[in-house]
Write a protein that holds these residues in place. Structure first.
Motif, short mmCIF file in Angstrom:
data_model
loop_
_atom_site.label_atom_id
_atom_site.label_comp_id
_atom_site.label_asym_id
_atom_site.label_seq_id
_atom_site.Cartn_x
_atom_site.Cartn_y
_atom_site.Cartn_z
N ASN A 31 -0.45 23.43 25.43
CA ASN A 31 -0.50 21.97 25.33
C ASN A 31 -1.73 21.61 24.51
N GLN A 33 -4.67 18.32 24.08
CA GLN A 33 -5.16 17.04 24.59
C GLN A 33 -6.00 16.37 23.50
N GLN A 48 -1.92 13.81 26.38
CA GLN A 48 -1.62 15.24 26.33
C GLN A 48 -0.21 15.42 25.76
N TYR A 93 -7.31 27.83 26.59
CA TYR A 93 -7.13 29.27 26.38
C TYR A 93 -7.73 30.01 27.57
N SER A 94 -7.30 31.15 27.84
CA SER A 94 -7.57 31.94 29.05
C SER A 94 -7.27 31.08 30.28
N SER A 95 -7.89 31.36 31.39
CA SER A 95 -7.45 30.76 32.64
C SER A 95 -7.79 29.28 32.78
N TYR A 96 -9.01 28.92 32.53
CA TYR A 96 -9.43 27.54 32.81
C TYR A 96 -10.11 26.87 31.64
N LYS A 97 -10.37 27.60 30.57
CA LYS A 97 -11.20 27.05 29.50
C LYS A 97 -10.43 26.09 28.61
N LEU A 98 -11.12 25.08 28.17
CA LEU A 98 -10.57 24.12 27.21
C LEU A 98 -11.47 24.16 25.98
N PHE A 100 -12.62 22.68 22.43
CA PHE A 100 -12.59 21.44 21.68
C PHE A 100 -12.74 21.71 20.19
#
Lengths: 110, 114
Positions: A31, A33, A48, A93-98, A100
């Protein structure tokens, strides 16, 4: 590693002109954002996009997600002085990272 | 409305000082993040926490540590402040494990290290 590139870095337009910022990812995104940061403020979530080829509109703002889910754009029709700010795209990307993008700073001449 | 509160809007510290930046959210969010924002570089992730006492390094963790003893509070620590840590620091939070959750940001702390 994953990168999110955003262009242009700056855009200076006359009020009433259109504006577009582009976002490109090195990998496919689940996705994307978009956030807006007013001068002196903090980033605020706009929208989003999740589906391939998705197009969403918010009044004069049109958001698109590419068919390959690696690029996105934000288009503002007939800019107003209230549109001034920096627009960021962000992808997970990866588990929780956003991650920018570097942002596009929009300046509007009245 | 979600509220993310950062303890200081502006801070001036000396080189070598230990600096604490505090962030509190009031929406019971599991995930919390620290970013720094520099002109032309966008927002770069320093550390994040997906739950109490859990933390992971972001892209630029060197020179920083974090603490999350309670769900609502996430602290960023500069062990020995240096001039290249002069920046805008932004805390953010969001719900759960979903990658689709938007981030809610605090107002930021502008730190100057002299």
């Amino acid at each position: 590693g994953q990168q999110v590139m955003q262009i242009p870095q700056y855009q200076h337009v006359q009020e009433g002109e259109d504006f577009t910022t582009y976002c490109n990812s090195s990998t496919t995104l689940s996705n994307i954002q978009w956030y807006k940061q007013r001068p002196g403020g903090h980033p605020v979530f706009l929208i989003q996009l999740v589906k391939s080829g998705e197009v969403k509109k918010q009044k004069r703002l049109t958001f698109q997600f590419g068919e390959a889910k690696k690029n996105s754009s934000l288009h503002i029709t007939a800019t107003q002085t209230t549109d001034v700010g920096t627009y960021f795209c962000a992808g997970p990307y990866s588990s929780y990272k956003l991650i920018f993008g570097s942002g596009t700073r929009l300046l509007v001449r009245p | 409305d979600v509220k993310v509160t950062q303890s200081s809007r502006y801070l001036v510290k000396r080189t070598g000082e230990k600096v604490f930046l505090e962030c509190v959210q009031d929406m019971d969010h599991e995930n919390m993040f620290w970013y720094r924002q520099d002109p032309g570089l966008g927002l770069r992730l320093i550390y994040f926490s997906y739950d109490v006492k859990m933390k992971e390094k972001g892209d630029i963790p060197e020179g920083y540590s974090v603490s999350r003893e309670k769900k609502e509070r996430f602290s960023l620590i500069l062990e020995s402040a240096s001039t290249n840590q002069t920046s805008m620091y932004l805390c953010a939070s969001r719900f759960g494990t979903g990658r689709n959750s938007p981030l809610h940001f605090g107002n930021g702390t502008r730190l100057t290290v002299t």
